[in-house]
Design a protein around this motif. Sequence first.
Motif, mmCIF file in Angstrom:
data_model
loop_
_atom_site.group_PDB
_atom_site.id
_atom_site.type_symbol
_atom_site.label_atom_id
_atom_site.label_comp_id
_atom_site.label_asym_id
_atom_site.label_seq_id
_atom_site.Cartn_x
_atom_site.Cartn_y
_atom_site.Cartn_z
ATOM 1 N N ASN A 144 10.618 42.083 18.133
ATOM 2 C CA ASN A 144 12.009 42.037 18.573
ATOM 3 C C ASN A 144 12.293 40.845 19.485
ATOM 4 O O ASN A 144 13.447 40.594 19.821
ATOM 5 C CB ASN A 144 12.373 43.325 19.318
ATOM 6 N N CYS A 145 11.239 40.161 19.918
ATOM 7 C CA CYS A 145 11.440 38.991 20.777
ATOM 8 C C CYS A 145 10.774 37.782 20.126
ATOM 9 O O CYS A 145 9.923 37.923 19.243
ATOM 10 C CB CYS A 145 10.882 39.238 22.175
ATOM 11 N N PRO A 146 11.150 36.566 20.544
ATOM 12 C CA PRO A 146 10.557 35.370 19.938
ATOM 13 C C PRO A 146 9.070 35.248 20.249
ATOM 14 O O PRO A 146 8.591 35.733 21.269
ATOM 15 C CB PRO A 146 11.359 34.214 20.542
ATOM 16 N N VAL A 147 8.363 34.572 19.354
ATOM 17 C CA VAL A 147 6.905 34.487 19.403
ATOM 18 C C VAL A 147 6.445 33.060 19.683
ATOM 19 O O VAL A 147 7.028 32.096 19.191
ATOM 20 C CB VAL A 147 6.299 34.989 18.070
ATOM 21 N N ILE A 148 5.395 32.947 20.493
ATOM 22 C CA ILE A 148 4.718 31.674 20.745
ATOM 23 C C ILE A 148 3.385 31.700 20.002
ATOM 24 O O ILE A 148 2.623 32.655 20.104
ATOM 25 C CB ILE A 148 4.434 31.474 22.255
ATOM 26 N N ILE A 149 3.105 30.625 19.257
ATOM 27 C CA ILE A 149 1.841 30.501 18.525
ATOM 28 C C ILE A 149 0.781 29.923 19.459
ATOM 29 O O ILE A 149 1.023 28.948 20.169
ATOM 30 C CB ILE A 149 2.002 29.563 17.309
ATOM 31 N N SER A 150 -0.411 30.522 19.433
ATOM 32 C CA SER A 150 -1.491 30.067 20.310
ATOM 33 C C SER A 150 -2.822 30.134 19.582
ATOM 34 O O SER A 150 -3.085 31.066 18.828
ATOM 35 C CB SER A 150 -1.523 30.969 21.551
ATOM 36 N N GLY A 151 -3.658 29.122 19.832
ATOM 37 C CA GLY A 151 -5.022 29.136 19.308
ATOM 38 C C GLY A 151 -5.214 28.270 18.088
ATOM 39 O O GLY A 151 -4.672 28.553 17.029
ATOM 40 N N GLY A 152 -5.981 27.180 18.248
ATOM 41 C CA GLY A 152 -6.421 26.407 17.098
ATOM 42 C C GLY A 152 -5.591 25.203 16.710
ATOM 43 O O GLY A 152 -5.878 24.554 15.703
ATOM 44 N N VAL A 153 -4.531 24.877 17.476
ATOM 45 C CA VAL A 153 -3.705 23.726 17.103
ATOM 46 C C VAL A 153 -4.559 22.459 17.089
ATOM 47 O O VAL A 153 -5.272 22.166 18.054
ATOM 48 C CB VAL A 153 -2.521 23.560 18.081
ATOM 49 N N SER A 154 -4.491 21.727 15.980
ATOM 50 C CA SER A 154 -5.390 20.580 15.813
ATOM 51 C C SER A 154 -4.676 19.271 15.542
ATOM 52 O O SER A 154 -5.271 18.207 15.680
ATOM 53 C CB SER A 154 -6.364 20.858 14.658
ATOM 54 N N SER A 155 -3.405 19.337 15.142
ATOM 55 C CA SER A 155 -2.717 18.103 14.739
ATOM 56 C C SER A 155 -1.210 18.289 14.838
ATOM 57 O O SER A 155 -0.708 19.406 14.952
ATOM 58 C CB SER A 155 -3.084 17.749 13.291
ATOM 59 N N ILE A 156 -0.510 17.174 14.741
ATOM 60 C CA ILE A 156 0.956 17.218 14.708
ATOM 61 C C ILE A 156 1.426 18.001 13.483
ATOM 62 O O ILE A 156 2.469 18.657 13.515
ATOM 63 C CB ILE A 156 1.537 15.782 14.716
ATOM 64 N N ASP A 157 0.660 17.953 12.405
ATOM 65 C CA ASP A 157 1.023 18.710 11.195
ATOM 66 C C ASP A 157 1.139 20.206 11.484
ATOM 67 O O ASP A 157 1.993 20.892 10.911
ATOM 68 C CB ASP A 157 0.000 18.479 10.077
ATOM 69 N N ASP A 158 0.261 20.714 12.366
ATOM 70 C CA ASP A 158 0.344 22.126 12.752
ATOM 71 C C ASP A 158 1.682 22.426 13.425
ATOM 72 O O ASP A 158 2.289 23.472 13.197
ATOM 73 C CB ASP A 158 -0.800 22.493 13.707
ATOM 74 N N ILE A 159 2.130 21.505 14.260
ATOM 75 C CA ILE A 159 3.417 21.671 14.960
ATOM 76 C C ILE A 159 4.549 21.709 13.933
ATOM 77 O O ILE A 159 5.437 22.563 13.998
ATOM 78 C CB ILE A 159 3.672 20.520 15.959
ATOM 79 N N LYS A 160 4.498 20.790 12.994
ATOM 80 C CA LYS A 160 5.564 20.703 11.985
ATOM 81 C C LYS A 160 5.590 21.948 11.112
ATOM 82 O O LYS A 160 6.656 22.434 10.739
ATOM 83 C CB LYS A 160 5.378 19.440 11.144
ATOM 84 N N LYS A 161 4.410 22.469 10.791
ATOM 85 C CA LYS A 161 4.346 23.697 9.995
ATOM 86 C C LYS A 161 4.938 24.877 10.762
ATOM 87 O O LYS A 161 5.667 25.708 10.197
ATOM 88 C CB LYS A 161 2.898 24.001 9.606
ATOM 89 N N ALA A 162 4.651 24.936 12.054
ATOM 90 C CA ALA A 162 5.171 26.024 12.888
ATOM 91 C C ALA A 162 6.696 26.027 12.921
ATOM 92 O O ALA A 162 7.329 27.083 12.987
ATOM 93 C CB ALA A 162 4.612 25.901 14.298
#
Length: 238
Positions: free
Chosen positions: A190-208
Amino acid sequence: MKIFPAIDIKDGKCVRLIKGDFKNKTEYEMSPIEQAKKYKNYGFKNLHVVDLDGALQGETVNIDIIQNIVSNYDLKVEIGGGIRNLNSIEEYINVGAEKVILGSAAIKDKNFLKEACEKFPNKIALGLDTKDGYLSVSGWKENSNQLALDFLNEVNDYGVSRLIYTDINKDGMKQSPNFDETSKVAAKSNCPVIISGGVSSIDDIKKAKGLKNIEGIIVGKAIYDGDIKLDELIKEDA
């Protein structure tokens, strides 16, 4: 998409752990306050801080560092690690933390989570740290028998303002986050989510950015190890 550069504090230093293992840690030269200043100078507005000393001791150990960061650099800080009672939450809010992250204490006692959300509206973030879908507690040293999605179902209406989902198997590994599991959690939350763990590249950010109900992403080890450059990362921050 909010970018949350991460600062993990242990013995007054910036450290990074592999899969939450205190025996498998890397210490960095820069102090937490210097690191926060660096992030501020690049233009970041948000900061994810974990008091690892607090997580081990079950109390607010490094609150002076948080106060120093907030008062000097005007960053929106979410802080977690060993927060076990309402007094600790109030202490962090009083020194200017934007969100206080409850993890183990909330999972072990849902009434505490509910009471915290009622007493401190829009200030409580829930940290769900999982291994293979099951929640881990006590600085990731204990596995519970509870699935993260089942627990979320039970507390979804308590008034948590932010959910931070970490796949421990990914944490510190720089092998990309667990987007599939995170998407399932975000769809239910019911609330917004923050992704955590394993980010390795800018591509991960773009996918998120393409996922629904995702407020932001935490970036830690990839910054410290130089895999992600801050001048590139700030371009993704909004």
